[in-house]
Structure formats: C-alpha cells, structure tokens
Motif scaffolding. Structure first.
Motif, mmCIF file in Angstrom:
data_model
loop_
_atom_site.group_PDB
_atom_site.id
_atom_site.type_symbol
_atom_site.label_atom_id
_atom_site.label_comp_id
_atom_site.label_asym_id
_atom_site.label_seq_id
_atom_site.Cartn_x
_atom_site.Cartn_y
_atom_site.Cartn_z
ATOM 1 N N SER A 292 0.828 -1.203 0.000
ATOM 2 C CA SER A 292 0.000 0.000 0.000
ATOM 3 C C SER A 292 0.862 1.252 0.000
ATOM 4 C CB SER A 292 -0.925 0.008 1.224
ATOM 5 O OG SER A 292 -1.830 -1.078 1.188
ATOM 6 N N GLU A 293 1.914 1.233 0.800
ATOM 7 C CA GLU A 293 2.811 2.389 0.866
ATOM 8 C C GLU A 293 3.501 2.619 -0.470
ATOM 9 O OE1 GLU A 293 6.767 3.968 3.332
ATOM 10 O OE2 GLU A 293 5.716 2.140 3.967
ATOM 11 N N LEU A 294 3.932 1.530 -1.101
ATOM 12 C CA LEU A 294 4.609 1.635 -2.389
ATOM 13 C C LEU A 294 3.669 2.206 -3.444
ATOM 14 C CD1 LEU A 294 7.197 1.066 -3.953
ATOM 15 C CD2 LEU A 294 6.379 -1.263 -4.345
ATOM 16 N N TRP A 295 2.421 1.738 -3.451
ATOM 17 C CA TRP A 295 1.443 2.239 -4.414
ATOM 18 C C TRP A 295 1.168 3.727 -4.177
ATOM 19 C CZ3 TRP A 295 -0.654 0.863 -8.875
ATOM 20 C CH2 TRP A 295 -1.775 1.562 -9.319
ATOM 21 N N GLU A 296 0.954 4.100 -2.918
ATOM 22 C CA GLU A 296 0.676 5.492 -2.590
ATOM 23 C C GLU A 296 1.836 6.390 -2.996
ATOM 24 O OE1 GLU A 296 -1.162 8.897 -1.297
ATOM 25 O OE2 GLU A 296 -2.017 6.898 -1.594
ATOM 26 N N LEU A 297 3.034 5.906 -2.781
ATOM 27 C CA LEU A 297 4.218 6.695 -3.131
ATOM 28 C C LEU A 297 4.300 6.918 -4.633
ATOM 29 C CD1 LEU A 297 6.686 8.031 -1.838
ATOM 30 C CD2 LEU A 297 7.917 5.873 -2.093
ATOM 31 N N THR A 298 4.013 5.884 -5.413
ATOM 32 C CA THR A 298 4.068 6.043 -6.871
ATOM 33 C C THR A 298 2.968 6.973 -7.371
ATOM 34 O OG1 THR A 298 2.726 4.040 -7.207
ATOM 35 C CG2 THR A 298 5.126 3.788 -7.237
ATOM 36 N N GLN A 299 1.812 6.992 -6.690
ATOM 37 C CA GLN A 299 0.737 7.904 -7.099
ATOM 38 C C GLN A 299 1.121 9.351 -6.808
ATOM 39 O OE1 GLN A 299 -1.845 6.536 -8.994
ATOM 40 N NE2 GLN A 299 -0.275 4.966 -8.708
ATOM 41 N N GLN A 300 1.769 9.586 -5.673
ATOM 42 C CA GLN A 300 2.270 10.930 -5.372
ATOM 43 C C GLN A 300 3.336 11.338 -6.385
ATOM 44 O OE1 GLN A 300 3.594 11.210 -1.298
ATOM 45 N NE2 GLN A 300 1.786 10.168 -0.513
ATOM 46 N N PHE A 301 4.173 10.387 -6.734
ATOM 47 C CA PHE A 301 5.236 10.626 -7.713
ATOM 48 C C PHE A 301 4.638 11.005 -9.068
ATOM 49 C CE2 PHE A 301 8.287 9.285 -10.895
ATOM 50 C CZ PHE A 301 9.511 9.661 -10.364
ATOM 51 N N LEU A 302 3.635 10.256 -9.488
ATOM 52 C CA LEU A 302 2.995 10.505 -10.777
ATOM 53 C C LEU A 302 2.263 11.845 -10.775
ATOM 54 C CD1 LEU A 302 2.533 9.199 -13.539
ATOM 55 C CD2 LEU A 302 0.470 8.138 -12.620
ATOM 56 N N ASP A 303 1.608 12.161 -9.668
ATOM 57 C CA ASP A 303 0.890 13.428 -9.553
ATOM 58 C C ASP A 303 1.857 14.610 -9.636
ATOM 59 O OD1 ASP A 303 -1.507 15.117 -8.739
ATOM 60 O OD2 ASP A 303 -0.118 15.559 -7.087
ATOM 61 N N ALA A 304 3.003 14.491 -8.959
ATOM 62 C CA ALA A 304 3.988 15.564 -8.996
ATOM 63 C C ALA A 304 4.501 15.780 -10.412
ATOM 64 C CB ALA A 304 5.146 15.229 -8.053
#
Length: 364
Positions: A292-304
């Motif tokens: 879950s943490e890995l997925w959330e991190l990649t979504q923040q990365f993609l949003d940025a």
C-alpha cells in the motif's frame, strides 16, 4: 507484486529514486529528472562503489587477486592515473582505503564461519545470483491492478541459500564508520530490504527468510602530509614555550609515501572487530502495508510529475530538514542555496544518466 514482462515499456523506478522522493522532492527532481550531479564526485561515494565492486568480484570468483585488481585498476570511465594532481591523489587514496577494507573482508570471511554456511543461487546457465537485477509490477492494493506507468527495478548484492536448511537469504554489503548497537538496531527499519524481499519472492516463487548484512567498519586514519615551514614554526615555537629550557627537539613532519599509508591502513583496518555478519529475519507481517505504501508513493510521484508538466503549483518542493541529513550538505545544497543560479549550475554540476536500464530477470 508480480514479475514484469521482459518486453515492458513502462518506466523503471528504483528504490533509490523513490527514497529520494520521500526524503526531498527537489533532490529527486534534480537527480532523476534533470539528471545532474556535482562535477566533483564525493570521495566517499567513489570509495563505496570501489569497495562494492571488489566485494562482488570476490563473492563471485573467490579469487583475491582478481578482486583487488577490480579496485586498483581503473575501469572505462574511471579517473585515470595519468596526471597526479589533487584529484588523482584523492581518487588514489579512495582506492587504497577500499583495498584495505576488501583485504580485511577476505581475511575474516564473514560468509558463515563454520565452512561457508551460505552459497549464491545458480541458474540453469551456471550464472550466480550476484548483482541480481529484477523488475516487478507495482500493484494497486485495492483492485490488484498493476501500475500502467511504472515497474519497480532493483539490484540485490547476492541471493543465497543456507546450506544447513535450504532457506533463501538476500546478502547486502554495508560500510559504516562505527558498528554499534544503534546502527544494528536501525537495520530492520530499512525500507529497501522489505521491497527486495517481496520482489525476490515474487520472481523466485519461494519465501525469503531474511537479510544477511555484511558490515564493514571503516578506519578514520588520515594520510600524513608534509608539514609546511610555517606550520612547523608555529608548532616548534609552542613546544619551546612549554619547556623551561626554551628549546625543543621536535623535527619537521615529512609526511609518508603511499606505500607507507597503505601499510598503516592495513594495520588499523584489518582487525576482526571491524567485520560482522548480521542476519535480519523478516516475516510477512506488514508486507500488505508495504504494498500500500509503495502504491501510494508512486501515485504521489505521478501526480507531482503531471503537475510539473502542466505548470501547476510547485510539486518539487525542498525539504530543509534533509539538507544536512548525513552531517554534511546535500549534493544539491549549493544549487538550492543559490536559488538555482545558472552560473552555479554550469560550473558545479554536470549531466549524468540517473541509472542505466536494468535487465529483466526471468523466473526459473
């Protein structure tokens, strides 16, 4: 996580890139998007790369001479030995320090003590699982769908089997200035090892028992340099002032040769207490949270990335608390402090590929 297809065209995210994004978004942006690095390489990083190169060679071949050559002989792209200027001296010192660390490692052989308790996995082609590269899918924990933008890539130092019970372990090399209780207790918090455990389990289809840390403590001795006339006079006058006679027998320091420095390095570095193997047993508790943490991190990365491309806001903000995280300035501190001066960027930074493409590791 699922193993990634070898024909995958999605972008590879490494642990280092994700960790940089967590620590400071501006650091990640400058290193991995702008792909710039300081023009003058940190000797500590250069020394670490050399040490790692020698350790991997020794683990793969068992040949001490070849491992030492990998450290002392420049590779394509390495600093050359043609001009013995300040940079040559700095790089040569790094090679000698890395050599002493490696010689101590080979002397005390922390692979398991009673014979070699662990052996690298070997594939059908006879290739050992050393510098083991992988790419796996990043999975949405709510839908089980894989990311359409990224895959997770990485490289383990070695994947090994314990001879006594057949369990699988990941070996990682660590160098530190001090092996103490605080350092050892922090090992289990490493986000990287949890990611690597799940990735290796996904590819091999077998559980990973834990991580074997080969820890090497570095000596901090410095090379003796010739004392200048002015330095000697100041020291000599101070000694004379302390003596009732007003004189001193002190002589001007003449420094030492590189061979003499290497001899002292060996004396201080090749000590049993500086080498330790620390096993960290990892269970599956918290692995769902990791996904879950890995997925959330990649979504923040993609949003940025999307917001930056659209010119919306400032998604790559600086984390001032990380500027001196390792008790020294971040590699980009000079650039950030200058408010991203083009002059500073041109004179102190160069372009360098962030990370080369990783080969896709096939399931056995």
């Amino acid at each position: 996580m699922q193993e990634s297809d070898g024909n995958d065209t999605r972008e590879i995210l490494s642990y280092s890139q994700l960790q940089a994004f967590k620590n400071c978004r501006m650091l990640e942006h400058l290193r991995y998007d702008e792909e710039i690095v300081p023009a003058f390489e940190d000797p500590v990083l250069f020394r670490g790369a050399l040490t790692h190169r020698g350790l991997s060679t020794y683990r793969e071949t068992g040949d001490r001479s070849e491992a030492i050559i990998r450290i002392t002989k420049p590779e394509p792209g390495d600093p050359t030995f043609q001009n013995q200027d300040e940079k040559w001296e700095r790089d040569h010192e790094s090679r000698l320090r890395a050599r002493a660390i490696l010689e101590g490692y080979m002397e005390f052989n922390p692979w398991g003590g009673d014979g070699d308790q662990y052996e690298p996995l070997v594939d059908a082609d006879g290739k050992k699982a050393i510098e083991y590269q992988f790419c796996v899918d990043i999975i949405n924990p709510e839908t089980d769908a894989k990311s359409r933008s990224f895959v997770l890539g990485g490289k383990c130092d070695s994947i090994e089997r314990k001879k006594s019970d057949g369990t699988i372990w990941i070996r990682e090399y660590k160098t530190t200035s001090s092996i103490n209780v605080g350092y050892l207790e922090r090992l289990w918090t490493d986000f990287q090892i949890k990611i690597y455990k799940r990735a290796v389990e996904t590819i091999l289809g077998v559980p990973v028992a834990g991580i074997l840390y080969d820890i090497m403590e570095k000596t901090g001795i410095e090379k003796k340099v010739r004392e200048t006339d002015e330095e000697f006079k100041i020291r000599y006058d101070a000694l004379c002032a302390k003596n009732k006679s007003g004189t001193s027998t002190a002589q001007q320091g003449q420094g030492e040769t590189w061979d003499e420095f290497l001899s002292r390095l060996r004396e201080k570095q090749i000590v049993r207490e500086r080498y330790q193997m620390e096993p960290i047993i990892l269970d599956d508790a918290g692995m769902d949270k990791l996904q879950s943490e890995l997925w959330e991190l990649t979504q923040q990365f993609l949003d940025a990335r999307r917001r930056h491309a659209a010119g919306k806001g400032d998604p790559y903000y600086q984390n001032g608390g990380f500027c001196y995280h390792w008790n020294k300035p971040c590699p980009y501190f000079k650039l950030c402090r200058s408010n991203f001066s083009p002059l500073i960027r041109e004179n102190f930074y160069v372009k360098k590929e962030a990370h080369p493409p990783l080969d896709i590791v096939a399931t056995e």
